[in-house]
Design an enzyme around this catalytic site. Structure first.
Site, short mmCIF file in Angstrom:
data_model
loop_
_atom_site.label_atom_id
_atom_site.label_comp_id
_atom_site.label_asym_id
_atom_site.label_seq_id
_atom_site.Cartn_x
_atom_site.Cartn_y
_atom_site.Cartn_z
N ARG A 36 0.86 -1.19 0.00
CA ARG A 36 0.00 0.00 0.00
C ARG A 36 0.90 1.24 0.00
O ARG A 36 0.94 1.99 0.96
CB ARG A 36 -0.93 -0.01 1.21
N GLN A 84 -0.52 2.99 -5.95
CA GLN A 84 -1.94 3.37 -5.90
C GLN A 84 -2.70 3.09 -7.20
O GLN A 84 -3.85 2.69 -7.18
CB GLN A 84 -2.07 4.85 -5.53
N SER A 129 -8.27 -0.98 -3.13
CA SER A 129 -8.83 0.37 -2.98
C SER A 129 -9.92 0.64 -4.01
O SER A 129 -10.98 1.17 -3.68
CB SER A 129 -7.73 1.43 -3.14
N TYR A 133 -2.09 -1.27 8.18
CA TYR A 133 -3.31 -2.01 8.50
C TYR A 133 -3.58 -2.01 10.01
O TYR A 133 -2.70 -1.71 10.82
CB TYR A 133 -3.18 -3.46 8.04
P1 NAD Z 1 -9.18 -2.82 5.33
O1 NAD Z 1 -10.18 -3.13 4.27
O2 NAD Z 1 -8.11 -3.78 5.61
O3 NAD Z 1 -9.98 -2.57 6.69
C1 NAD Z 1 -11.04 -1.62 6.74
C2 NAD Z 1 -10.90 -0.81 8.00
O4 NAD Z 1 -11.31 -1.61 9.12
C3 NAD Z 1 -9.47 -0.34 8.30
O5 NAD Z 1 -9.45 1.08 8.37
C4 NAD Z 1 -9.17 -0.98 9.64
O6 NAD Z 1 -8.37 -0.15 10.47
C5 NAD Z 1 -10.56 -1.15 10.22
N1 NAD Z 1 -10.67 -2.08 11.33
C6 NAD Z 1 -10.06 -3.28 11.51
N2 NAD Z 1 -10.42 -3.81 12.70
C7 NAD Z 1 -11.30 -2.94 13.27
C8 NAD Z 1 -12.01 -2.93 14.48
N3 NAD Z 1 -11.91 -3.92 15.36
N4 NAD Z 1 -12.80 -1.87 14.76
C9 NAD Z 1 -12.91 -0.83 13.88
N5 NAD Z 1 -12.26 -0.79 12.71
C10 NAD Z 1 -11.45 -1.83 12.40
O7 NAD Z 1 -8.56 -1.38 5.11
P2 NAD Z 1 -8.20 -0.63 3.76
O8 NAD Z 1 -9.36 0.13 3.30
O9 NAD Z 1 -7.59 -1.62 2.85
O10 NAD Z 1 -7.11 0.39 4.29
C11 NAD Z 1 -6.07 -0.06 5.15
C12 NAD Z 1 -5.02 1.00 5.31
O11 NAD Z 1 -4.30 1.18 4.10
C13 NAD Z 1 -5.57 2.35 5.65
O12 NAD Z 1 -4.67 2.95 6.54
C14 NAD Z 1 -5.55 3.09 4.36
O13 NAD Z 1 -5.51 4.49 4.53
C15 NAD Z 1 -4.29 2.55 3.77
N6 NAD Z 1 -4.25 2.63 2.32
C16 NAD Z 1 -3.12 3.12 1.72
C17 NAD Z 1 -3.07 3.18 0.34
C18 NAD Z 1 -1.87 3.69 -0.36
O14 NAD Z 1 -1.14 4.47 0.19
N7 NAD Z 1 -1.62 3.22 -1.54
C19 NAD Z 1 -4.13 2.77 -0.43
C20 NAD Z 1 -5.27 2.28 0.22
C21 NAD Z 1 -5.30 2.21 1.60
#
Ligand code: NAD
Length: 393
Positions: A119, A124, A130, A226
């Site tokens: 990530r 991206q 995403s 994560y």
């Molecule tokens: P994900 O689908 O893995 O999880 C969804 C959300 O659920 C996450 O925000 C996680 O913190 C939350 N979660 C997990 N357990 C939980 C709990 N017990 N209670 C409440 N919430 C809980 O997440 P995602 O959408 O794939 O994103 C994960 C991370 O990656 C984020 O920090 C996001 O900003 C980052 N990200 C970075 C990039 C990039 O830079 N290329 C792209 C996408 C996402």
């Protein structure tokens, strides 16, 4: 020239890995593209559009002859064993399914898994998790809105004032942020919670109030950006703190996930039953374990509200991106094309593990299961392995 192919995905999947726009661009770059007959129909891309874009429509893809197979859902064993040694697969490969990874490795396939994409900023444009989460976050709010027997927006009319709906979003990743933004656009008042420390600011940036449940930042912080799985005590404290917010909400949307694990159970039956009759709870994680007790993938479940009068509906989404297959496929396809650009040099496939994205995504290569094998000497630091992070203790 390389041959890139996309199959008709097994039902009930409606998405397709390559859309005509991408085909046009691949053909322009000198590649040959094969599309299985009818592959795009469920996503509103008829065969004629592919032909127009320069693809060849085939009744069945001869997997023994192609160079790259772009796919949406993890490949079945019957397809994997027919692939040519050295061929590349790009898609959602199912890297947490040991048997499938072993089959890909045994077939000598270079399997590139979107689930393992680092990530990072550079990645991206290839980030399927995403792009698909974006469609899911949008869709789940619409699913709630059409079931809710109320407006989302504030309505000030001659006949009186209707207050805006209150929406609570749990999980503020890509899907959760899009859910917040969509609910805000529809005029609702939104509050949200996540266990990653950065999530509070992220939620505020799209207009939600953050619900602070008083966890230490270390309790929810995993590696690679994560979350980690919460311990029992922290999860209980989180539930107790969220319960009054959920009871006040008209709509609850849950999107929480921890990669490689079952979705965390955040909401009990009693917490949903405490919502007002007519309220709606949408569980985006219904098919990966369920954030909400009692949710069923692909089904609406009506539960009797705590007062014994009326019901609250739990909506279990099975695969929300598949419910918006045209745009979900368009984004997926662009993500595939961008991965292809990484591994094709002067018309030939060149898999270079010095590239952190290639190294992170490639789960099998030349008969080696890279999830098990030690990294090659030339491989730079591997991206974090989400499957191993977190603790249940
Ligand atoms: P994900 O689908 O893995 O999880 C969804 C959300 O659920 C996450 O925000 C996680 O913190 C939350 N979660 C997990 N357990 C939980 C709990 N017990 N209670 C409440 N919430 C809980 O997440 P995602 O959408 O794939 O994103 C994960 C991370 O990656 C984020 O920090 C996001 O900003 C980052 N990200 C970075 C990039 C990039 O830079 N290329 C792209 C996408 C996402």
């Amino acid at each position: 020239m390389i041959t890139v192919a996309a199959p008709r995905e097994p039902q009930p999947e409606t998405r397709v890995a390559l859309v005509p726009e991408t085909v046009r661009s691949l053909v322009r770059a000198g590649h040959r593209v094969l599309i299985e007959k009818g592959a795009g129909v469920a996503a509103s891309y008829p065969d004629s559009q592919y032909t127009e874009a320069g693809a060849q429509i085939v009744n069945g893809i001869d997997l023994a002859t192609i160079d790259v197979l772009a796919h949406v859902t993890p490949l079945p064993a019957t397809a994997i064993e027919r692939m040519r040694q050295g061929a590349v697969t790009i898609g959602l490969a199912g890297p947490y399914d040991g048997e499938r990874v072993a089959a890909l490795s045994a077939a000598g396939v270079t399997a590139m898994s979107f689930e393992r994409l680092p990530r990072t900023s550079r990645a991206q444009s290839m980030d399927v998790l995403s792009s698909q989460a974006l469609t899911a976050g949008y869709r789940c709010v619409l699913e709630a809105a059409i079931r809710l027997p109320r407006f989302f927006p504030l309505a000030m009319t001659a006949a009186g004032t209707v207050p805006p709906a209150k929406v609570v979003v749990l999980g503020i990743g890509v899907a959760g942020l899009q859910a917040i933004a969509t609910a805000k656009r529809l005029g609702a008042t939104v509050s949200a919670n996540d266990i990653r420390p950065d999530s509070a600011e992220e939620a505020r940036s799209v207009g939600a109030t953050f619900i602070d449940v008083g966890l230490d930042s270390a309790e929810g912080t995993g590696t690679g950006g994560y979350a980690r799985a919460l311990g029992d005590d922290a999860a209980t404290r989180q539930q107790a703190a969220l319960a009054p917010h959920i009871a006040e909400a008209d709509v609850l949307i849950t999107t929480a996930a921890v990669p490689g694990r079952a979705a965390p159970r955040l909401v009990t039956h009693d917490m949903v039953a405490a919502m007002r009759p007519g309220s709606v709870a949408v569980d985006l994680a219904a098919s990966t374990g369920g954030n909400i007790e009692g949710s069923k993938p692909g089904a609406d479940v009506a539960i009797t509200s705590a007062t014994g009068e009326g019901t609250v509906t739990i909506v279990g989404l099975a695969s929300a991106p598949s419910d918006l297959p045209t745009d979900a496929s368009r984004l997926f396809s662009k993500n595939v094309e961008n991965v292809l650009k990484l591994i094709v040099t002067e018309g030939e496939i060149a898999v270079d593990f010095a590239d952190d994205i290639v190294a992170g995504m490639t789960i099998t290569h030349a008969g080696v299961n890279r999830l098990e094998a030690p990294a090659e000497p030339e491989t730079p630091t591997e991206p974090a392995a989400p499957a191993d992070e977190g603790t249940d203790a």
